[in-house]
Scaffold this motif. Structure first.
Motif, short mmCIF file in Angstrom:
data_model
loop_
_atom_site.label_atom_id
_atom_site.label_comp_id
_atom_site.label_asym_id
_atom_site.label_seq_id
_atom_site.Cartn_x
_atom_site.Cartn_y
_atom_site.Cartn_z
N TYR A 151 -1.78 -8.54 -2.03
CA TYR A 151 -1.81 -7.62 -3.19
C TYR A 151 -0.91 -8.12 -4.32
CZ TYR A 151 -4.23 -4.03 -0.48
OH TYR A 151 -5.15 -3.33 0.26
N LEU A 152 -0.03 -9.07 -4.03
CA LEU A 152 0.88 -9.57 -5.06
C LEU A 152 0.10 -10.12 -6.26
CD1 LEU A 152 3.51 -11.41 -2.80
CD2 LEU A 152 3.84 -9.28 -4.07
N GLY A 153 0.51 -9.68 -7.44
CA GLY A 153 -0.14 -10.14 -8.67
C GLY A 153 -1.38 -9.36 -9.03
N LYS A 154 -1.80 -8.46 -8.16
CA LYS A 154 -3.01 -7.68 -8.44
C LYS A 154 -2.63 -6.30 -8.98
CE LYS A 154 -6.08 -9.84 -5.01
NZ LYS A 154 -5.18 -10.86 -4.50
N GLU A 155 -3.53 -5.72 -9.75
CA GLU A 155 -3.31 -4.38 -10.28
C GLU A 155 -3.93 -3.36 -9.32
OE1 GLU A 155 -4.31 -1.64 -14.20
OE2 GLU A 155 -4.45 -3.82 -14.32
N VAL A 156 -3.13 -2.39 -8.95
CA VAL A 156 -3.61 -1.37 -8.01
C VAL A 156 -3.52 0.01 -8.65
CG1 VAL A 156 -2.90 -2.71 -6.00
CG2 VAL A 156 -1.32 -1.03 -6.97
N THR A 157 -4.40 0.88 -8.19
CA THR A 157 -4.34 2.30 -8.55
C THR A 157 -4.15 3.07 -7.25
OG1 THR A 157 -5.80 2.00 -10.46
CG2 THR A 157 -5.57 4.24 -9.58
N ALA A 158 -3.19 3.99 -7.25
CA ALA A 158 -2.88 4.74 -6.03
C ALA A 158 -2.58 6.19 -6.36
CB ALA A 158 -1.68 4.11 -5.32
N ASP A 159 -2.82 7.05 -5.38
CA ASP A 159 -2.44 8.45 -5.55
C ASP A 159 -0.94 8.52 -5.75
OD1 ASP A 159 -5.08 9.15 -5.07
OD2 ASP A 159 -4.76 9.47 -2.93
N SER A 210 -0.99 3.44 -11.82
CA SER A 210 -1.51 2.07 -11.80
C SER A 210 -0.42 1.10 -12.20
CB SER A 210 -2.71 1.92 -12.76
OG SER A 210 -3.75 2.79 -12.40
N GLY A 211 -0.53 -0.12 -11.71
CA GLY A 211 0.43 -1.14 -12.07
C GLY A 211 0.18 -2.42 -11.31
N THR A 212 0.90 -3.46 -11.70
CA THR A 212 0.77 -4.77 -11.05
C THR A 212 1.81 -4.91 -9.94
OG1 THR A 212 -0.01 -5.76 -13.12
CG2 THR A 212 0.77 -7.26 -11.40
N VAL A 213 1.36 -5.34 -8.78
CA VAL A 213 2.24 -5.46 -7.61
C VAL A 213 3.09 -6.73 -7.70
CG1 VAL A 213 2.32 -5.66 -5.09
CG2 VAL A 213 0.55 -4.25 -6.19
N ASN A 214 4.40 -6.56 -7.50
CA ASN A 214 5.28 -7.74 -7.50
C ASN A 214 6.18 -7.82 -6.26
OD1 ASN A 214 7.12 -5.72 -8.01
ND2 ASN A 214 8.15 -6.76 -9.70
N SER A 215 6.02 -6.85 -5.33
CA SER A 215 6.80 -6.92 -4.09
C SER A 215 6.10 -6.13 -3.00
CB SER A 215 8.23 -6.38 -4.30
OG SER A 215 8.21 -4.99 -4.52
N VAL A 216 6.40 -6.52 -1.75
CA VAL A 216 5.86 -5.83 -0.58
C VAL A 216 7.00 -5.63 0.41
CG1 VAL A 216 4.20 -5.91 1.32
CG2 VAL A 216 3.59 -6.91 -0.88
N GLY A 238 5.69 -2.60 -4.41
CA GLY A 238 6.52 -2.41 -5.60
C GLY A 238 5.79 -2.88 -6.84
N LEU A 239 5.81 -2.07 -7.90
CA LEU A 239 5.14 -2.42 -9.15
C LEU A 239 6.14 -3.02 -10.13
CD1 LEU A 239 2.90 0.78 -9.56
CD2 LEU A 239 2.47 -1.30 -8.22
N THR A 240 5.62 -3.74 -11.11
CA THR A 240 6.49 -4.46 -12.04
C THR A 240 7.37 -3.51 -12.87
OG1 THR A 240 4.64 -4.50 -13.62
CG2 THR A 240 4.98 -6.47 -12.26
N ASP A 241 6.96 -2.24 -13.02
CA ASP A 241 7.77 -1.32 -13.81
C ASP A 241 8.78 -0.56 -12.96
OD1 ASP A 241 6.20 0.44 -12.41
OD2 ASP A 241 5.16 1.27 -14.15
N THR A 258 -7.75 1.65 -5.56
CA THR A 258 -8.44 0.59 -6.30
C THR A 258 -7.55 -0.64 -6.40
OG1 THR A 258 -9.56 2.26 -7.66
CG2 THR A 258 -9.66 -0.02 -8.43
N VAL A 259 -8.15 -1.82 -6.23
CA VAL A 259 -7.42 -3.08 -6.39
C VAL A 259 -8.21 -3.97 -7.34
CG1 VAL A 259 -6.44 -5.10 -5.25
CG2 VAL A 259 -6.54 -2.91 -4.04
#
Length: 234
Positions: free
Chosen positions: A94-102, A192-198, A208-211, A222-223
């Motif tokens: 998922y790193l570097g991908k944009e995800v949408t989550a509840d 929503s946001g871009t994943v930069n950590s797990v 973890g998201l970039t923000d 959604t990914v």
């Protein structure tokens, strides 16, 4: 003199007071303790009333069962660690991908404030967005007026109820809505946001998201691989 202490009770009490002992030597230590206790019991038993064979077999069975349970616990712990490591490896995709989550968290960093999405199941005659701090205290409430059913986005302006700039940090958004008859409506939210950590927290895989926000992998709906989207656009 007859030693009446149960071998299982003795071993359990020893185990409880020796939590710092490494698991690799637990089985051997149990065997040594058992042999010591059994030898002592045989040495001081009454010659006229020697230990009953059935009792000795029973105690041997107790020792065997305890040793097997200890080994099983060690194996289960190792298996759990292995599974968690595999989950981390899989989730790293998922790193570097944009995800949408509840979720409903937003972050404020100066003028940069994250956006939250919300969905109305029916038309809303009245809709409010409430911004809450980490203590659950309402910092501000924004009147969004009437809204049609469907998906929308909301971005807080960063001001509290007094019109002052709120502190930077992570906040959550809660919506309240009513229809034309004054009945409450359900409002679902997503981030929503871009994943930069797990990472793993209490057995859960956390992205973890970039923000600075975090979402549970279980809540991801959604990914999107932005690099694939960019290549397709070109």
């Amino acid at each position: 003199m007859t030693i009446t202490t149960s071998i299982t009770d003795y071993l359990n009490s020893t185990y409880d007071s020796s939590s710092s002992t490494s698991s690799s030597s637990t089985s051997d230590s149990y065997q040594d303790l058992f042999l010591t206790l059994l030898t002592t019991e045989l040495e001081y038993q009454d010659p006229l009333e020697p230990m009953d064979d059935t009792e000795m077999v029973s105690q041997l069975a107790e020792m065997s069962s305890l040793e097997q349970l200890t080994s099983l616990n060690d194996n289960m712990a190792s298996m759990l660690t292995l599974l968690q490591n595999q989950e981390i490896i899989q989730a790293s995709s998922y790193l570097g991908k944009e995800v949408t989550a509840d979720g409903s968290d937003v972050t404020k960093d100066g003028d940069s404030i994250s956006v939250v999405s919300y969905t109305l199941t029916d038309d809303a005659a009245s809709l409010y967005a409430h911004i809450l701090d980490s203590d659950g205290t309402i910092v501000a409430s924004v009147n969004l007026g009437s809204q049609e059913s469907g998906s929308h986005t909301f971005q807080w302006d960063g001001l509290d109820s007094d019109g002052s700039t709120a502190d930077d940090g992570t906040y959550s958004i809660a919506f309240t809505a009513t229809d034309s008859e004054g009945d409450s409506l359900v409002v679902s939210t997503a981030v929503s946001g871009t994943v930069n950590s797990v990472s793993i927290d209490s057995g859960n895989i956390i992205l973890g998201l970039t923000d600075g926000r975090q979402v549970n992998l279980f809540n991801v709906t959604t990914v999107v691989d932005s690099s694939v989207t960019a290549d397709a656009a070109n």
